[in-house]
Each structure stands twice: as C-alpha cells, then as structure tokens.
Design an enzyme around this catalytic site. Structure first.
Site, PDB file in Angstrom:
ATOM      1  CG  ASN A 274      90.548  17.734  69.574  1.00 41.15           C
ATOM      2  OD1 ASN A 274      91.042  16.027  69.636  1.00 41.15           O
ATOM      3  ND2 ASN A 274      89.381  18.134  68.853  1.00 41.15           N
TER       4      ASN A 274
ATOM      5  NE  ARG B 113      86.729  15.304  67.454  1.00 39.56           N
ATOM      6  CZ  ARG B 113      87.957  15.559  66.211  1.00 39.56           C
ATOM      7  NH1 ARG B 113      88.901  16.463  66.244  1.00 39.56           N
ATOM      8  NH2 ARG B 113      87.160  15.190  65.156  1.00 39.56           N
TER       9      ARG B 113
ATOM     10  CG  HIS C 196      82.264  17.445  61.449  1.00 43.56           C
ATOM     11  ND1 HIS C 196      81.711  17.547  60.384  1.00 43.56           N
ATOM     12  CD2 HIS C 196      83.090  17.719  61.852  1.00 43.56           C
ATOM     13  CE1 HIS C 196      82.818  17.698  59.861  1.00 43.56           C
ATOM     14  NE2 HIS C 196      84.451  18.404  60.395  1.00 43.56           N
TER      15      HIS C 196
ATOM     16  CG  ASN D 290      89.953  23.676  56.088  1.00 49.40           C
ATOM     17  OD1 ASN D 290      89.908  23.722  54.802  1.00 49.40           O
ATOM     18  ND2 ASN D 290      90.462  22.722  56.608  1.00 49.40           N
TER      19      ASN D 290
ATOM     20  NE  ARG E  74      88.770  15.249  54.218  1.00 54.77           N
ATOM     21  CZ  ARG E  74      88.404  16.037  56.271  1.00 54.77           C
ATOM     22  NH1 ARG E  74      87.544  16.472  56.047  1.00 54.77           N
ATOM     23  NH2 ARG E  74      89.391  15.870  57.044  1.00 54.77           N
TER      24      ARG E  74
ATOM     25  N   GLY F 193      82.591  27.618  61.175  1.00 57.95           N
ATOM     26  CA  GLY F 193      83.429  28.427  60.717  1.00 57.95           C
ATOM     27  C   GLY F 193      83.217  29.496  59.610  1.00 57.95           C
ATOM     28  CB  VAL F 194      82.280  28.580  55.694  1.00 55.48           C
ATOM     29  CG1 VAL F 194      81.142  29.403  54.864  1.00 55.48           C
ATOM     30  CG2 VAL F 194      83.131  27.980  55.628  1.00 55.48           C
TER      31      VAL F 194
ATOM     32  CD  GLU G 263      79.210  28.967  64.326  1.00 56.76           C
ATOM     33  OE1 GLU G 263      79.961  29.637  65.333  1.00 56.76           O
ATOM     34  OE2 GLU G 263      79.378  27.537  64.569  1.00 56.76           O
TER      35      GLU G 263
ATOM     36  CD  GLU H 271      83.251  19.558  66.876  1.00 59.02           C
ATOM     37  OE1 GLU H 271      82.914  20.749  66.780  1.00 59.02           O
ATOM     38  OE2 GLU H 271      83.567  18.581  66.719  1.00 59.02           O
TER      39      GLU H 271
HETATM   40  P1  ADP Z   1      87.658  23.683  60.704  1.00 54.38           P
HETATM   41  O1  ADP Z   1      87.670  22.922  62.327  1.00 54.38           O
HETATM   42  O2  ADP Z   1      87.566  22.192  60.198  1.00 54.38           O
HETATM   43  O3  ADP Z   1      88.805  23.215  60.600  1.00 54.38           O
HETATM   44  P2  ADP Z   1      85.875  25.679  61.122  1.00 54.38           P
HETATM   45  O4  ADP Z   1      84.497  25.142  61.584  1.00 54.38           O
HETATM   46  O5  ADP Z   1      87.263  26.723  61.485  1.00 54.38           O
HETATM   47  O6  ADP Z   1      86.796  24.178  60.159  1.00 54.38           O
HETATM   48  O7  ADP Z   1      86.013  27.031  59.541  1.00 54.38           O
HETATM   49  C1  ADP Z   1      87.119  27.555  58.865  1.00 54.38           C
HETATM   50  C2  ADP Z   1      86.762  27.989  57.352  1.00 54.38           C
HETATM   51  O8  ADP Z   1      85.800  28.910  58.225  1.00 54.38           O
HETATM   52  C3  ADP Z   1      87.173  28.419  57.173  1.00 54.38           C
HETATM   53  O9  ADP Z   1      87.625  28.013  55.652  1.00 54.38           O
HETATM   54  C4  ADP Z   1      87.606  30.203  57.144  1.00 54.38           C
HETATM   55  O10 ADP Z   1      87.480  30.987  56.206  1.00 54.38           O
HETATM   56  C5  ADP Z   1      85.652  29.779  56.768  1.00 54.38           C
HETATM   57  N1  ADP Z   1      85.655  31.338  57.907  1.00 54.38           N
HETATM   58  C6  ADP Z   1      85.949  31.448  59.055  1.00 54.38           C
HETATM   59  N2  ADP Z   1      85.391  33.308  59.058  1.00 54.38           N
HETATM   60  C7  ADP Z   1      83.881  33.394  57.847  1.00 54.38           C
HETATM   61  C8  ADP Z   1      83.841  34.673  57.311  1.00 54.38           C
HETATM   62  N3  ADP Z   1      83.519  35.276  57.785  1.00 54.38           N
HETATM   63  N4  ADP Z   1      83.731  34.400  56.322  1.00 54.38           N
HETATM   64  C9  ADP Z   1      83.636  33.237  55.504  1.00 54.38           C
HETATM   65  N5  ADP Z   1      84.735  32.216  55.629  1.00 54.38           N
HETATM   66  C10 ADP Z   1      84.755  32.113  57.058  1.00 54.38           C
END
Ligand code: ADP
Length: 405
Positions: free
Chosen positions: A7, A90, A179, A210, A240, A330-331, A333, A384
């Site tokens: 990627n 990717r 996505h 994010n 965003r 991230g959020v 999960e 992914e």
């Molecule tokens: P991207 O791939 O779009 O950069 P991710 O899927 O890695 O994003 O997600 C990142 C986001 O997940 C961040 O805002 C981070 O704060 C959030 N995150 C990670 N762990 C936690 C948690 N334990 N509680 C809340 N948010 C979380």
C-alpha cells in the site's frame, strides 16, 4: 503461496508478507518519510518490532530494502525472494473502469494513470509503488485491488448527483465511494459469523476510523456509501467536514479571501473533530475529555455519533430493511461507548437492543446485541491486507488454470 501486499502512499509504503496457504502474516511493516529527512522502516517479524533508520530517497530504494529484510539473516522469513509468488497492490481509484481486482499490465497501468485526475493525491503514489515493485519483482504477477471497486455496483440513484448531467458525461463527476475493500471484507465475515449466505443479508457496514464511511450492502453488493466523488463527503471525521452545504465554499472564499483550493484543504485537514474542538482529531482524546465533562468535546462527540446514526437510518430505508449493523476500523472496533450511545440514543425504534457487557470489547469479532434484538449489532475488525492477498491469490490461480487449458 506467498503473497506480498503493498500500500504505497506519497511518502510511505505499508507492506505485509503473507503465507496464503494458512493466511498467516509472516512479516509486516511501514517505510516512512520516503524522500524526507528522518526516513525509517518499522519492520515487524515474530512478534517483534524493529526500527531501522536509513536514508530512503524513493519508493524503489525503500522497497528494495524491505525485500532484503525478508531474506536477512536476522529478520528473514524467506530463503530466497523467489518464494514470493505474487504481489497485491492497493489502488485508491479505479473510476468506472475497474469493478473488481485485475492483473496489472501496461494497459491497466495506463488506465490507472488516466484515472489520476480523479485521485491526484493517491493514485500517482500507488502507481509509484507498482512501478517500483514490478521493477524489483519482474517475474511474478502484480494485481491491483481498488478501494472504489466494491461500490461500482451502486445504482444510478445512489451514485448520480443531482447536478447538470453533462458534468457526469464530460468529467465523470459522480459518487464513487472508498474503503471498498474493507466493506467487502466486513460483509463476508459478517455472513460467515452469522452462518448465512451474504446474498441473503442486508448489512450496514460502518468503517469508523480517522477517515470514516458507511456502506449499505444488500445481498453482498454495495448499494450506497457515504463517501462520494472524493473521501470528503459523508460522516464528520477526524479532520474532514463530511457533508456540508456547498455554498459555504464560495462564502468562505469571499469572506476569508481564500482560494477554492485552500477552502477544500481546510475541509479535508482542519475540519471534522479537529475543527470543532480546535485541538483534537484523535477520537481517544475527544472521548476521554467528553467523559471528563469537557463541553466542546462532548458536542464534537455528539455530532460524530449523530451523523453515523443518520446514515444508519437512511441506509435502513435505502435497503427497506437491515439484518446486521457492523462496526469496524479504529473507532468502530475500539470504542464501546460510541457503539452504546448510538444504539441507545438512536436505534431503539429499529428494535435494536445492545448487550452492554458483550459490547465492552475492543478489536474482537463479537455480536454485541442481545439475543432478542431484532437486528444484530456487531464488531468485526477489518483486514484490508488479507482481502487484497485473497484477491491476488484468486486471480493468480485462475490465470494458472487458464494457462493450463
Ligand atoms: P485511519 O486508517 O483512517 O487512519 P484508523 O482506522 O486507524 O484510521 O482509526 C484511527 C482512529 O481510531 C483514531 O481517531 C483513534 O483515536 C481511534 N481509536 C483507536 N483506539 C481507540 C479507542 N480505544 N477508543 C476510541 N478511539 C480509538
């Protein structure tokens, strides 16, 4: 079969080497700050993390070094690079040309280059990665897996904007969605976990990181998604804005003396959670402060959840029903409180009940709704890279069969 997944970003390369006989990750890592002072490789193998500081002028130099790590006496997982059977790449934008993954040849690469006008920040970087990898591993198939491909099944009523049709005809201005590889993985896994055929399910997949997007997946096909012509549309994200009235762009150009490009940069990089709180784009900070009673963070968190709930509601209507609502990224999960508040504040009318104990989970496949909930609420961590490796394996095996015929 061993497959390398790449990627490539403008100054980074994420990579994973997988043994696809077992779907085991042999090694993974990140080359960062390519062409910038302080470049380095974060390489993971056997549960250990190694940070290697090294001058990396371009993608080819970075990738060459990664390949050397795979056979290195200290970090190595391969006897020889000939063990790599194929490479999966990717690619962000496949436009209307690619509705599924493809083997990359000169024609495909030319088409990807032509599509760069739709994703000027991403496709050129992906192409740099492909060129470097084909140079270094010229004797194996390279497969392109597109973020937009899964959403090519959207009907016209989802993908057309209600603007003069000539802009679609002339410039292909339409909704594409992103996505896609993640949403496709989540839909497949959801069906497997529920022991059902994906064709019999209506799924709302919430990829909340994010960057964030939601997809309506009916019978295994994407029928709508919240990101549009670019990833700016849809939910309020880390930085965003998501959906706004487009007249705001012209208003800010006039009132702030900005160019349109500057306004779009503000909407991409300085808005969302960062814009609202003036401080934080990371949801962990916003969540912690909201819980501690900070009003600004509480409002930002409310807006974040509210937009997700609105899209869930609209997609339940789009599909005229829903069987499972799934949280990932991230959020999605890792934030039980976000899932709980969305379920309790907005989804009760659908007959959804959340099991708070089960919902107290992070990064693990779980059905978090109660037994009697009319619609399943689930957590399914996305993968992914595995999806890219599976597509790569499938295409390589199919090509081998065709060669045998
Ligand atoms: P991207 O791939 O779009 O950069 P991710 O899927 O890695 O994003 O997600 C990142 C986001 O997940 C961040 O805002 C981070 O704060 C959030 N995150 C990670 N762990 C936690 C948690 N334990 N509680 C809340 N948010 C979380």
């Amino acid at each position: 079969m061993k497959i390398l997944v790449i990627n490539a970003g403008s100054s980074s390369i994420k990579y994973q080497l997988l043994n696809m006989d077992t779907e085991e990750v042999l090694s993974m890592g990140l080359v960062e700050r390519i062409g910038i002072e302080g470049s380095r490789i974060v390489h993971r193998v056997n549960g250990e993390k190694h940070i290697i500081e090294k001058e990396i002028q371009d993608h080819e130099v970075g990738l060459k070094y990664v390949l050397s790590l795979f056979t290195d006496s200290k970090y190595g997982v391969l006897k020889s690079l000939e063990e790599i059977d194929a490479v999966g790449h990717r690619v962000v934008h496949g436009g209307e040309k690619f509705a599924s993954s493809v083997r990359i040849n000169d024609d495909v690469l030319n088409t990807m280059e032509m599509l760069s006008f739709l994703a000027p920040l991403h496709n050129p970087a992906n192409i740099m990665g492909i060129k470097a990898a084909t140079e270094l591993l010229p004797n194996v198939p390279h497969i392109g897996v597109f973020d937009t491909a899964f959403h090519q099944s959207m009907p016209e009523k989802s993908y057309l904007y209600a603007i003069p049709y000539e802009y679609y005809e002339k410039y292909k201005v339409r909704r594409y969605g992103f996505h896609g590889t993640s949403h496709r993985y989540v839909a497949q896994r959801t069906a497997e976990i529920l022991g059902k055929d994906v064709k019999d399910l209506k799924i709302i997949s919430c990829h909340i990181g994010n960057g964030a997007s939601i997809a309506a997946i009916d019978g295994g096909k994407s029928v709508d998604t919240s990101m549009g012509f670019t990833p700016l549309e849809g939910l309020a994200m880390g930085t965003r804005s998501g959906d706004i009235d487009p007249a705001i762009v012209d208003f800010l150009i006039k009132e702030e003396g900005l160019t349109s490009k500057e306004v779009i940069t503000i909407l991409n990089k300085k808005s969302g959670m960062l814009g609202l709180t003036k401080k934080y784009s990371d949801m962990r900070d916003i969540e912690d402060n909201a819980i501690a009673g900070d009003k600004v963070c509480r409002t930002a968190f409310d807006i974040y959840e509210y937009k997700i709930a609105k899209y869930i509601g609209s997609y339940a209507a789009s599909m005229n029903g829903v069987d499972a609502i799934v949280f990932t990224a991230g959020v999605g999960e890792n934030s039980p409180i976000m899932r709980e508040e969305i379920a309790e504040n907005y989804l009760g009318y659908l007959g959804i009940n959340i099991n708070k104990e089960k919902n107290n989970v992070r990064g693990k496949e779980t059905i978090v709704s109660t037994e009697d909930s009319k619609i399943k609420l689930m957590v399914v961590p996305t993968n992914e890279e595995l999806m890219i490796a599976r597509d790569t394996k499938e295409i390589v095996e199919k090509n081998l069969d065709e060669l045998k015929l």
